[in-house]
Structure formats: structure tokens, C-alpha cells
Design an enzyme around this catalytic site. Structure first.
Site: not given
Length: 218
Positions: A27, A50-52, A92
Site C-alpha cells: 500500500n 489502495s484502500e479505496n 479492502s
């Protein structure tokens, strides 16, 4: 380490890229950490998260490929590698909190002698909260902080964070344009210095006490 011929941010990104290994799930935080993807060795393949909600994202392949529905967590347009996966935030953050990310690379406002990171409350600015930073620092197997060594107002490697910390976990590595520092149980270990920089230069730019690795040139 890389010499000071390049920009400071490039020095940091290039050095962090050397820490990544083939097959790592990584990440990249908002800002400086996103530059790391451009300096990966050609011999390795890294799965950027990516955390989205994307795994195997990539830089844009060129101009005109922007898609408003495909961005990183900071809203910057990104590309996707063949085989990329898209998923919702719940999945996620399940990856993050479940320990399924090998590395997270995050920016920092301060790191202290205990290895605590403060990176979410920006002095003088309204922020909605720490977002995914808390989860990433706690859940990723390895946490690398990529940041400038000093801010316009002073040291960023400090004795004790004056800003709210992101997690009580000790980060694993600090990479700046001047040095590579490893937080340990005994304190902050100065492991590497950038070519053209002396140990004393790093000490002078650092508020925290440093342990000096054997063999570093003065």
C-alpha cells in the site's frame, strides 16, 4: 544510497523501492509514497493496493488515460495492471486489518524515539480524521515511513511526538533524503547516510537521539 544529484523526493522514493520484494502486496500512502512505484527494479513485480478498493494498480500508462472512476485513495488518477481486482471498502480494510499487506509506505509529520508515527493531523488545517492510516500502521506486516528529514518549522525525527500519533505500534523503517533510520527497542539506529551527507549532518538535522551503526563514515 542515491546521491544528491536528484531531487530530495526522488532520493527517498528510489531508496524505499529497494525495500520491496517480488510478489509483495504494497500500500502506498498519499503524496510522496506514490512516487515509489516509478522506481521499482525491472526484475520484480509488486502488487500495489489502495484502500479505496483496488489491488494491482499502476501509474497511468500515458496522457489521456485518466478515468474518474479509477483513482488512488487521494483521488489521483491511476492505471490497473492485467489481473487487477476492484472491491469495496469493507473488503479492502479486511485485507489491511487481517494482516494481508506485506508493506505500507506512508508519509510522516513526525516520528519519535519510540518509533511512533504521527501523520494525520496537519497543524493549522482542518482534517476529517486519520482515515486508513491507523489501520495501515497497525495491520501491515512492515511499515516504512517516507518523509523529508525536516519541515520548514523544524525537526521531524523527534524525541517525542507533539502531534497525535497514528498508532502505538513502532514503525519498521524511516527513509529521508538524508538517511535511513531503523527504530529498535534500544532507540533509533542510523543505518545509512546519503552520499555527500555526513553523520554529523544527520545528527544536526535530528532532534531525537540516534544510535550510530558500526562502519558508517563520519
Amino acid at each position: 544510497m542515491t546521491t544528491l544529484d536528484a531531487s530530495d523526493k526522488e532520493i527517498i522514493a528510489r531508496r524505499v523501492a529497494q525495500e520491496l520484494r517480488d510478489g509483495d502486496r504494497v500500500n502506498l500512502g498519499i503524496g510522496l509514497p506514490t512516487l515509489v512505484a516509478s522506481y521499482l527494479p525491472a526484475s520484480i513485480r509488486v502488487h500495489f493496493h489502495s484502500e479505496n478498493g483496488i489491488m494491482r494498480m499502476s501509474p497511468l500508462p500515458g496522457e489521456g488515460f485518466d478515468d474518474p472512476s479509477l483513482t488512488d485513495a487521494g483521488g489521483r488518477p491511476v492505471g490497473a495492471m492485467p489481473g487487477a481486482s476492484a472491491f469495496d471498502s469493507a473488503f479492502s480494510f479486511g485485507l489491511i486489518r487481517g494482516g494481508h499487506l506485506d508493506v505500507t509506505v506512508l508519509g510522516g509529520l513526525e516520528v519519535d524515539e519510540a518509533g511512533h508515527l504521527a501523520n494525520w493531523m496537519v497543524p493549522g488545517k482542518m482534517v476529517p480524521g486519520m482515515g486508513g492510516a491507523m489501520d495501515l500502521v497497525t495491520g501491515a506486516r512492515r511499515v516504512i515511513v517516507a518523509m523529508m528529514h525536516r519541515s520548514p518549522t523544524g525537526a521531524k525525527v523527534v524525541r517525542q511526538c507533539s502531534l497525535p500519533i497514528t498508532s502505538i505500534r513502532r514503525v519498521d523503517l524511516i527513509v529521508t533524503e538524508l538517511a535511513v533510520i531503523e527504530p529498535t527497542m534500544e532507540g533509533l539506529l542510523l543505518k545509512e547516510i546519503t552520499a555527500g551527507v555526513s553523520v554529523q549532518d544527520v545528527i544536526d538535522a535530528t532532534e531525537a537521539r540516534l544510535l550510530i551503526a558500526p562502519g558508517l563514515p563520519a
